[in-house]
Design a protein around this motif. Structure first.
Motif, PDB file in Angstrom:
ATOM      1  N   THR A 162      22.465  57.285 -10.327  1.00 49.06           N
ATOM      2  CA  THR A 162      22.268  56.329  -9.427  1.00 49.06           C
ATOM      3  C   THR A 162      22.151  55.260  -9.318  1.00 49.06           C
ATOM      4  OG1 THR A 162      20.849  58.320  -8.190  1.00 49.06           O
ATOM      5  CG2 THR A 162      20.759  55.730  -7.271  1.00 49.06           C
ATOM      6  N   LEU A 163      21.881  54.291 -10.418  1.00 41.07           N
ATOM      7  CA  LEU A 163      21.710  53.047 -10.605  1.00 41.07           C
ATOM      8  C   LEU A 163      22.650  52.602 -11.433  1.00 41.07           C
ATOM      9  CD1 LEU A 163      18.020  53.136 -12.069  1.00 41.07           C
ATOM     10  CD2 LEU A 163      18.677  51.990  -9.907  1.00 41.07           C
ATOM     11  N   LYS A 164      23.681  53.580 -12.115  1.00 40.86           N
ATOM     12  CA  LYS A 164      24.749  53.562 -12.613  1.00 40.86           C
ATOM     13  C   LYS A 164      26.193  53.755 -11.663  1.00 40.86           C
ATOM     14  CE  LYS A 164      27.408  54.742 -16.772  1.00 40.86           C
ATOM     15  NZ  LYS A 164      27.881  55.944 -18.118  1.00 40.86           N
ATOM     16  N   LEU A 173      17.240  62.562   2.500  1.00 45.08           N
ATOM     17  CA  LEU A 173      17.621  61.701   3.180  1.00 45.08           C
ATOM     18  C   LEU A 173      16.761  60.827   4.069  1.00 45.08           C
ATOM     19  CD1 LEU A 173      21.538  61.799   2.783  1.00 45.08           C
ATOM     20  CD2 LEU A 173      19.849  60.808   1.288  1.00 45.08           C
ATOM     21  N   PRO A 174      16.346  59.789   4.035  1.00 47.74           N
ATOM     22  CA  PRO A 174      15.390  58.845   5.233  1.00 47.74           C
ATOM     23  C   PRO A 174      16.398  59.189   6.281  1.00 47.74           C
ATOM     24  CG  PRO A 174      16.064  57.138   3.751  1.00 47.74           C
ATOM     25  CD  PRO A 174      16.581  58.838   2.774  1.00 47.74           C
ATOM     26  N   ARG A 240      12.122  51.473   1.093  1.00 45.74           N
ATOM     27  CA  ARG A 240      13.348  52.549   1.445  1.00 45.74           C
ATOM     28  C   ARG A 240      14.553  51.677   1.563  1.00 45.74           C
ATOM     29  NH1 ARG A 240      12.925  58.991   2.202  1.00 45.74           N
ATOM     30  NH2 ARG A 240      11.755  57.927   3.892  1.00 45.74           N
ATOM     31  N   LEU A 241      13.387  51.089   2.774  1.00 48.49           N
ATOM     32  CA  LEU A 241      14.850  50.374   3.675  1.00 48.49           C
ATOM     33  C   LEU A 241      15.547  48.917   2.978  1.00 48.49           C
ATOM     34  CD1 LEU A 241      12.639  50.382   6.935  1.00 48.49           C
ATOM     35  CD2 LEU A 241      15.001  51.290   6.824  1.00 48.49           C
ATOM     36  N   PHE A 257      18.710  52.654  -3.204  1.00 49.48           N
ATOM     37  CA  PHE A 257      19.093  53.089  -2.101  1.00 49.48           C
ATOM     38  C   PHE A 257      20.454  52.133  -1.324  1.00 49.48           C
ATOM     39  CE2 PHE A 257      14.857  55.507  -2.548  1.00 49.48           C
ATOM     40  CZ  PHE A 257      15.332  56.682  -2.448  1.00 49.48           C
ATOM     41  N   PRO A 258      20.729  52.114  -0.348  1.00 52.10           N
ATOM     42  CA  PRO A 258      21.614  50.637   0.386  1.00 52.10           C
ATOM     43  C   PRO A 258      20.295  50.018   0.861  1.00 52.10           C
ATOM     44  CG  PRO A 258      22.649  53.281   0.405  1.00 52.10           C
ATOM     45  CD  PRO A 258      21.207  53.253   0.130  1.00 52.10           C
TER      46      PRO A 258
END
Length: 576
Positions: A162-164, A173-174, A240-241, A257-258
């Motif tokens: 995810t980080l890469k 997912l939220p 997460r927001l 997360f975005p």
């Protein structure tokens, strides 16, 4: 064959395990066991259950229903003649070895333990029970450890991916995120609703008000669900927001997360949420029927006579009054009630005229603390880069990653996150709503909910406390502003017509009382006061000011100076 009274104990460590392999499976297996072994038991079954309590940390033993079961065993109410039926021994404890005291303690007290998954029965008369228990618990502990290690390895790989590459970290997912080709997609409509929630909340609206408006507009929460205040609150707290993954309720891992909400707005909303959670300043309520906010000074007001909290009462004509709770409940305060609307009018009028530079002259930000944190952050980032370089060098040499080095990097990165958040908290300034262009009548209109809530936010940010006190034929309404540098006292008649106004400014050990052209400067250290403009002040204003200062604790000496004959002569001669 001796029969025993049956006790059934079930436990899950997570609330999400209520179905499937959790409670459902445990209950079904135990019920079938009771049915198959009915000849072993007599009497009604007593059920004990713990949900969300782990056996690793002994939570179920210390706080759960199992703790109550053990207590009754210790008290002799349960013991010889009782049987505890469980799905498996690890429902009681995850500690391996016969030194495990819980199971051993129960068996020694005469309780017969039935493990239905094995199946096996532990009985103090059976010499093999110790060996059987040790084998079962050790096996369960090892299996759990293997699962944990596999889970951790998979978790680390998914996180690195995810980080890469920005891959989806979890399929759960939220509400505001979707996925496409293993990449996150921000759901625009959901994100806009969340941004609106943060905007309205930081502008002074409460969670119940926001939820009600969304529902009235037909905007659904999830599926066909209605919005609830706690849904709003949970969203505001959801890390997460702003892109963070929360691990073990403590550690924040950024950029998972975005980001939908900026850090500044997120910190501001949560600061307001924390303030409201502890009840600081209270919260205005919106009337469910009329959709009005009738009291925006709630929580700010105190009785000026006894210092008690206040409440609002109505007379027969529906007129609202502020009433001292000590007077209302205990009849121990003689302070008269005062009309809410008129107090609001007076406060709004005078607050609008206040020079906020006086109120906000003392910065709440400790710049020295911020400088120290910034210096620490620079050092931490240097240490972080040094650890990363050393780890990469070991990888190039095909050497195993040093555990102490990896742990050091984790500790450094955790501290970087903490320091970054501390700096952000120092830097974020809550914007002051602009009410200067709004008319007093509009601000007093209970139907203007959003405007009234903005006014409320304004008052909370600038006003520390409001007090009212009746002295003879006069009322004194005092507005004390934040930072304890400025105060406004309004003296009225019985009908709350303003007769006189006093500004009090504090600077170090000097306090200045201003009344029009006349002022009194008090030096606390020297214990003296000096007058300016005494020959221009009206006798009415002079004596009203004396009445006000006389109502303040330990200020009677100033009144005594005001009543010195030479000062009275100057005041009276100036208005012959």
């Amino acid at each position: 064959m001796t029969t025993r009274r049956p006790h059934v104990y079930t436990r899950i460590s997570k609330t999400t395990q209520t179905e499937g392999s959790g409670l459902d499976e445990q209950t079904a297996r135990i019920e079938q066991y009771l049915k198959d072994k009915r000849h072993l038991f007599e009497g009604d079954v007593t059920y004990w259950q713990d949900i969300g309590l782990s056996a690793y940390g002994n939570k179920n033993i210390q706080d759960g229903q199992l703790a109550e079961f053990i207590k009754q065993v210790d008290e002799g109410r349960i013991g010889q003649g009782d049987a505890l039926i469980i799905y498996s021994l690890d429902r009681l404890s995850r500690r391996s070895s016969w030194d495990e005291t819980t199971i051993q303690h129960l068996v020694k007290k005469g309780v017969e333990i039935h493990d239905v998954s094995t199946p096996v029965v532990l009985n103090r008369e059976d010499s093999m029970s110790k060996i059987i228990m040790e084998l079962i618990v050790t096996r369960g502990n090892n299996e759990s450890k293997i699962k944990s290690e596999r889970s951790s390895a998979g978790w680390e790989k998914r996180l690195n991916d995810t980080l890469k590459d920005g891959r989806v970290f979890t399929n759960k997912l939220p509400r505001w995120l979707g996925s496409n080709d293993d990449q996150y997609v921000v759901l625009k409509d959901e994100a806009e609703i969340i941004k609106r929630i943060f905007r309205e909340y930081t502008n002074g609206m409460s969670s119940p008000m926001i939820a009600r408006r969304l529902n009235e507009e037909g905007i659904k929460s999830t599926g066909k669900s209605l919005w609830r205040p706690n849904t709003i609150t949970k969203l505001i707290k959801d890390e997460r927001l702003r892109g963070n993954l929360v691990r073990e309720k403590i550690t924040l891992i950024p950029n998972v997360f975005p980001k939908v909400i900026d850090d500044e707005l997120f910190v501001l909303a949560n600061r307001i949420l924390s303030t409201n959670a502890v009840g600081k300043k209270g919260r205005p309520r919106e009337n469910n029927k009329t959709r009005e906010v009738n009291n925006i000074i709630t929580g700010l007001v105190r009785c000026g006579k006894c210092g008690s909290k206040v409440t609002t009462t109505k007379n027969g004509r529906g007129m609202r009054y502020i009433t001292c709770l000590n007077r209302l409940n205990y009849k121990i305060c003689g302070q008269k009630s005062i009309r809410l609307e008129e107090v609001e009018r007076i406060v709004i009028k005078h607050v609008k005229l206040v020079d906020m530079s006086k109120v906000l002259s003392i910065s709440n930000v400790d710049t020295s603390s911020e400088a120290q944190l910034q210096a620490e952050l620079i050092e931490l980032k240097i240490e972080e880069q040094s650890c990363i370089v050393k780890i990469e060098e070991r990888k190039i040499l095909k050497q195993r990653t040093s555990l102490p080095l990896a742990n050091a990097l984790t500790d450094i990165q955790d501290r970087i996150e903490e320091v970054t958040n501390e700096i952000l908290n120092l830097q974020v300034q809550e914007p002051l709503p602009d009410i200067s262009s709004e008319s007093i009548s509009a601000l007093l209109n209970a139907s203007n909910v959003e405007l009234r809530m903005s006014l409320r936010k304004y008052l909370v940010q600038v006003v520390d406390k409001l007090t009212f006190i009746n002295i003879g034929d006069y009322n004194i309404i005092e507005v004390k502003y934040n930072n304890n540098v400025y105060c406004h006292a309004i003296i009225t008649d019985k009908k709350l017509k303003v007769l006189h106004e006093v500004d009090i400014t504090v600077s170090g050990d000097t306090t200045t009382y201003n009344s029009g052209e006349f002022s009194i400067v008090e030096s606390e250290n020297e214990g003296v006061c000096t007058f300016t403009g005494i020959d221009a002040v009206s006798s009415t204003n002079y004596f009203l000011l004396a009445n006000y200062i006389g109502s303040l604790p330990e200020k009677q000496w100033i009144v005594d100076v005001m009543y010195l004959q030479q000062n009275i002569n100057v005041v009276l001669q100036g208005h012959d």
